[in-house]
Design a protein around this motif. Structure first.
Motif, PDB file in Angstrom:
ATOM      1  N   ARG A   1      42.542  -5.552  24.589  1.00 51.05           N
ATOM      2  CA  ARG A   1      41.697  -6.172  23.551  1.00 51.05           C
ATOM      3  C   ARG A   1      40.863  -5.107  22.834  1.00 51.05           C
ATOM      4  N   LYS A   2      40.560  -4.021  23.520  1.00 50.23           N
ATOM      5  CA  LYS A   2      39.820  -2.930  22.863  1.00 50.23           C
ATOM      6  C   LYS A   2      40.763  -1.748  22.671  1.00 50.23           C
TER       7      LYS A   2
ATOM      8  N   VAL B   1      39.193   3.107  40.582  1.00 49.70           N
ATOM      9  CA  VAL B   1      39.663   4.427  40.163  1.00 49.70           C
ATOM     10  C   VAL B   1      40.397   5.088  41.328  1.00 49.70           C
TER      11      VAL B   1
ATOM     12  N   PRO C   1      35.429  -5.129  38.667  1.00 55.86           N
ATOM     13  CA  PRO C   1      36.059  -6.432  38.957  1.00 55.86           C
ATOM     14  C   PRO C   1      35.965  -6.726  40.465  1.00 55.86           C
TER      15      PRO C   1
ATOM     16  N   MET D   1      34.381  -1.782  43.473  1.00 52.98           N
ATOM     17  CA  MET D   1      33.782  -0.454  43.334  1.00 52.98           C
ATOM     18  C   MET D   1      34.813   0.668  43.346  1.00 52.98           C
TER      19      MET D   1
ATOM     20  N   GLY E   1      45.913  -4.812  29.718  1.00 49.18           N
ATOM     21  CA  GLY E   1      44.812  -3.971  30.213  1.00 49.18           C
ATOM     22  C   GLY E   1      45.203  -2.516  30.250  1.00 49.18           C
TER      23      GLY E   1
HETATM   24  C1  LIG Z   1      28.908   2.436  37.333  1.00 46.78           C
HETATM   25  C2  LIG Z   1      30.271   2.391  37.949  1.00 46.78           C
HETATM   26  C3  LIG Z   1      30.686   3.440  38.779  1.00 46.78           C
HETATM   27  C4  LIG Z   1      31.946   3.389  39.379  1.00 46.78           C
HETATM   28  N1  LIG Z   1      32.363   4.460  40.120  1.00 46.78           N
HETATM   29  C5  LIG Z   1      33.606   4.440  40.677  1.00 46.78           C
HETATM   30  C6  LIG Z   1      34.077   5.552  41.422  1.00 46.78           C
HETATM   31  O1  LIG Z   1      33.397   6.564  41.559  1.00 46.78           O
HETATM   32  N2  LIG Z   1      35.312   5.478  41.992  1.00 46.78           N
HETATM   33  C7  LIG Z   1      36.098   4.361  41.877  1.00 46.78           C
HETATM   34  O2  LIG Z   1      37.181   4.324  42.452  1.00 46.78           O
HETATM   35  N3  LIG Z   1      35.688   3.300  41.122  1.00 46.78           N
HETATM   36  C8  LIG Z   1      34.471   3.322  40.546  1.00 46.78           C
HETATM   37  N4  LIG Z   1      34.033   2.248  39.811  1.00 46.78           N
HETATM   38  C9  LIG Z   1      34.904   1.061  39.700  1.00 46.78           C
HETATM   39  C10 LIG Z   1      36.018   1.281  38.711  1.00 46.78           C
HETATM   40  O3  LIG Z   1      35.472   1.730  37.486  1.00 46.78           O
HETATM   41  C11 LIG Z   1      36.808  -0.020  38.490  1.00 46.78           C
HETATM   42  O4  LIG Z   1      37.175  -0.599  39.729  1.00 46.78           O
HETATM   43  C12 LIG Z   1      38.087   0.281  37.698  1.00 46.78           C
HETATM   44  O5  LIG Z   1      37.804   0.995  36.541  1.00 46.78           O
HETATM   45  C13 LIG Z   1      38.807  -1.020  37.375  1.00 46.78           C
HETATM   46  O6  LIG Z   1      39.936  -0.687  36.595  1.00 46.78           O
HETATM   47  P1  LIG Z   1      40.810  -1.804  35.894  1.00 46.78           P
HETATM   48  O7  LIG Z   1      41.893  -1.107  35.183  1.00 46.78           O
HETATM   49  O8  LIG Z   1      41.157  -2.864  36.903  1.00 46.78           O
HETATM   50  O9  LIG Z   1      39.798  -2.536  34.899  1.00 46.78           O
HETATM   51  P2  LIG Z   1      39.187  -2.042  33.491  1.00 46.78           P
HETATM   52  O10 LIG Z   1      39.010  -0.587  33.437  1.00 46.78           O
HETATM   53  O11 LIG Z   1      38.010  -2.898  33.237  1.00 46.78           O
HETATM   54  O12 LIG Z   1      40.359  -2.375  32.483  1.00 46.78           O
HETATM   55  C14 LIG Z   1      40.696  -3.695  32.108  1.00 46.78           C
HETATM   56  C15 LIG Z   1      41.122  -3.658  30.658  1.00 46.78           C
HETATM   57  O13 LIG Z   1      41.620  -4.942  30.308  1.00 46.78           O
HETATM   58  C16 LIG Z   1      41.252  -5.214  28.986  1.00 46.78           C
HETATM   59  N5  LIG Z   1      41.283  -6.675  28.816  1.00 46.78           N
HETATM   60  C17 LIG Z   1      40.524  -7.595  29.451  1.00 46.78           C
HETATM   61  N6  LIG Z   1      40.868  -8.841  29.052  1.00 46.78           N
HETATM   62  C18 LIG Z   1      41.863  -8.699  28.137  1.00 46.78           C
HETATM   63  C19 LIG Z   1      42.606  -9.617  27.343  1.00 46.78           C
HETATM   64  N7  LIG Z   1      42.429 -10.933  27.424  1.00 46.78           N
HETATM   65  N8  LIG Z   1      43.547  -9.118  26.497  1.00 46.78           N
HETATM   66  C20 LIG Z   1      43.749  -7.774  26.397  1.00 46.78           C
HETATM   67  N9  LIG Z   1      43.052  -6.867  27.108  1.00 46.78           N
HETATM   68  C21 LIG Z   1      42.130  -7.310  27.980  1.00 46.78           C
HETATM   69  C22 LIG Z   1      39.850  -4.609  28.857  1.00 46.78           C
HETATM   70  O14 LIG Z   1      39.524  -4.314  27.508  1.00 46.78           O
HETATM   71  C23 LIG Z   1      39.975  -3.352  29.701  1.00 46.78           C
HETATM   72  O15 LIG Z   1      40.281  -2.203  28.947  1.00 46.78           O
HETATM   73  C24 LIG Z   1      32.787   2.269  39.178  1.00 46.78           C
HETATM   74  C25 LIG Z   1      32.387   1.242  38.318  1.00 46.78           C
HETATM   75  C26 LIG Z   1      31.150   1.295  37.703  1.00 46.78           C
HETATM   76  C27 LIG Z   1      30.764   0.183  36.780  1.00 46.78           C
END
Ligand SMILES: Cc1cc2nc3c(=O)[nH]c(=O)nc-3n(C[C@H](O)[C@H](O)[C@H](O)COP(=O)(O)OP(=O)(O)OC[C@H]3O[C@@H](n4cnc5c(N)ncnc54)[C@H](O)[C@@H]3O)c2cc1C
Length: 418
Positions: free
Chosen positions: A38-39, A388, A360, A385, A14
């Motif tokens: 994956r992307k 970030v 998530p 939520m 990820g």
């Molecule tokens: C509209 C909106 C507004 C938001 N505003 C805020 C905000 O203001 N402040 C805040 O703190 N949070 C905010 N959030 C929440 C925040 O965006 C997420 O909690 C955060 O981005 C999660 O990060 P992550 O790295 O866990 O997941 P992601 O950013 O989803 O990254 C996971 C990565 O894993 C990869 N992946 C998945 N499965 C596999 C696999 N099997 N093999 C290889 N790669 C894989 C995916 O391609 C992805 O790139 C918001 C969310 C949304 C939708």
């Protein structure tokens, strides 16, 4: 192959804010990292979010008001919280678990945990800046919340009282309609009441996450795009191996699964039973006559707006569906209808960058951070939520725990095996 404590080489699944922060903080401790996605960098939720680093608003999602509101709003595609009619057993299990946590007592104990992490979250961003991540965080001065009435405003003030009672800190001033418009002239006649929050920050999410990826690469890390992990194989003697649907496997001493809303598929074989469900959000960008310099929040409409250099991002919606469901234009329209009366000088029809991504979400509103049943397989995700705001702190804590450093005690609330 080295022992699980202080691994030489860690693979991270990820390249979102959580995975890349984990990579960076591991590098701080002398660990070689390979990040696979994956992307690619910021391939899901970390791209189109609102970018708020706002401790005053970083609160647990399951709360009594969300349940009442959610039940009323269920099945209505224009509602800011949308749960489609479903027979999907996994989603139903998630919803029942989530509803169980929407009690006042659970909310208050989760608030105490959030108050603790919120005190540390911005400091982890400062460590990234001091360590050379080029894209900066911005002080939101002012960070405004806008309302159609004083009654609506007092609902948020009441949340702040709960946050303060739980040990959190929030400084704010009440504003009337004219006062808030004088601070942000793009606000329209629909705004009659406001709050000015102090000490909040924000980022431009795509720029920031790419800048973090550049920093990981500059320090000798490897980032592999188009690597879709199908399974994690774990062996005490040989370490971990990531199998891919699309590329050759990767072997390392340990792995951190930071795959956002898709965390369950890879983590479940290692005893992680807590569900992570996509709470999908939408965003798009517009170009107001005068681009606001700071974020604006409409709590009643559940719409979050953030300036991204030359454009203005408008985000909202919480849609419990699978992460692969297509973008539903009705949700974008619902955000437009909610935001339109609150602004002036925006051509909503010329919006660009329409996007859907998967927050998530966990049933108890707390992330999953730490080791699984295997000391070589770790997870970092489920921030809902607030991934970030909490991503760099998460990366720091997991790097500390994997290298035998002292970890803040708050991590006990995030046990992935709970
Ligand atoms: C509209 C909106 C507004 C938001 N505003 C805020 C905000 O203001 N402040 C805040 O703190 N949070 C905010 N959030 C929440 C925040 O965006 C997420 O909690 C955060 O981005 C999660 O990060 P992550 O790295 O866990 O997941 P992601 O950013 O989803 O990254 C996971 C990565 O894993 C990869 N992946 C998945 N499965 C596999 C696999 N099997 N093999 C290889 N790669 C894989 C995916 O391609 C992805 O790139 C918001 C969310 C949304 C939708």
């Amino acid at each position: 192959m080295s022992a699980a404590k202080h691994p030489d080489h860690v693979a991270i699944v990820g390249a979102g804010i959580v995975g890349l922060s984990t990579a960076w903080f591991l590098q701080e401790r002398g660990v070689r990292v390979t990040v696979v996605d994956r992307k690619g960098v910021a391939g899901d939720s970390s791209w189109g979010n609102a970018g708020w680093l706002a401790p005053a608003l970083t609160l647990p999602l399951p709360e009594p008001a969300v349940l009442k509101y959610g039940l009323r709003a269920m099945l209505n595609p224009s509602s800011p919280v949308y749960v489609p009619f479903t027979t999907d057993v996994r989603l139903l299990r998630f919803l029942v678990g989530f509803a169980r946590h929407c009690t006042a007592s659970h909310w208050e104990s989760a608030m105490k945990v959030y108050a603790e992490v919120n005190r540390m979250s911005l400091g982890s961003y400062d460590e990234l800046a001091d360590g050379g991540v080029r894209e900066q965080t911005h002080l939101a001065d002012p960070f405004l919340a806008a309302f159609q009435s004083n009654d609506d405003r007092e609902l948020l003030v009441d949340e702040f009282r709960h946050l303060e009672a739980a040990g959190g800190e929030v400084e704010y001033d009440r504003l009337d309609g004219d006062e808030i418009r004088s601070l942000e002239p793009s606000l329209g006649g629909g705004v009659r009441s406001g709050l000015r929050l102090r000490n909040q920050r924000f980022i431009d999410p795509p720029r920031f996450v790419h800048s973090l990826a550049d920093a990981v690469l500059d320090r000798g890390g490897e980032i592999v795009s188009g690597f879709d992990v199908s399974a994690v194989r774990d062996s005490e003697r040989r370490g971990v191996r990531l199998l891919s649907r699309t590329a050759d496997s990767v072997t390392a001493d340990s792995v951190v699964v930071a795959s956002g809303a898709r965390l369950n598929a890879l983590a479940r074989p290692f005893g992680v039973r807590a569900l992570v469900q996509a709470g999908r959000g939408y965003s798009f960008s517009v170009q107001p006559r005068q681009i606001p310099k700071n974020p604006v929040y409409f709590p009643t409409q559940r719409v979050a707006c953030t300036p991204l250099h030359d454009r203005f991002r408008v985000a909202g919606m919480m849609e419990f569906r699978g992460p692969d469901a297509p973008l539903d234009p009705r949700r974008v329209q619902a955000i437009v209808e909610a935001a339109k009366p609150m602004f002036t000088g925006i051509d909503w029809d010329s919006r660009q960058e329409e996007w859907v991504g998967s927050r998530p979400c966990t049933t108890d509103g707390l992330p999953l951070i730490g080791a699984t049943r295997s000391p070589r397989v770790h997870v970092a995700g489920g921030h809902g939520m607030w991934g970030v705001a909490l991503g760099p702190l998460t990366g720091r804590m997991i790097a500390q725990s994997m290298t035998g450093d002292q970890v803040p005690g708050v991590i006990r609330h995030f046990d992935p095996l709970r």
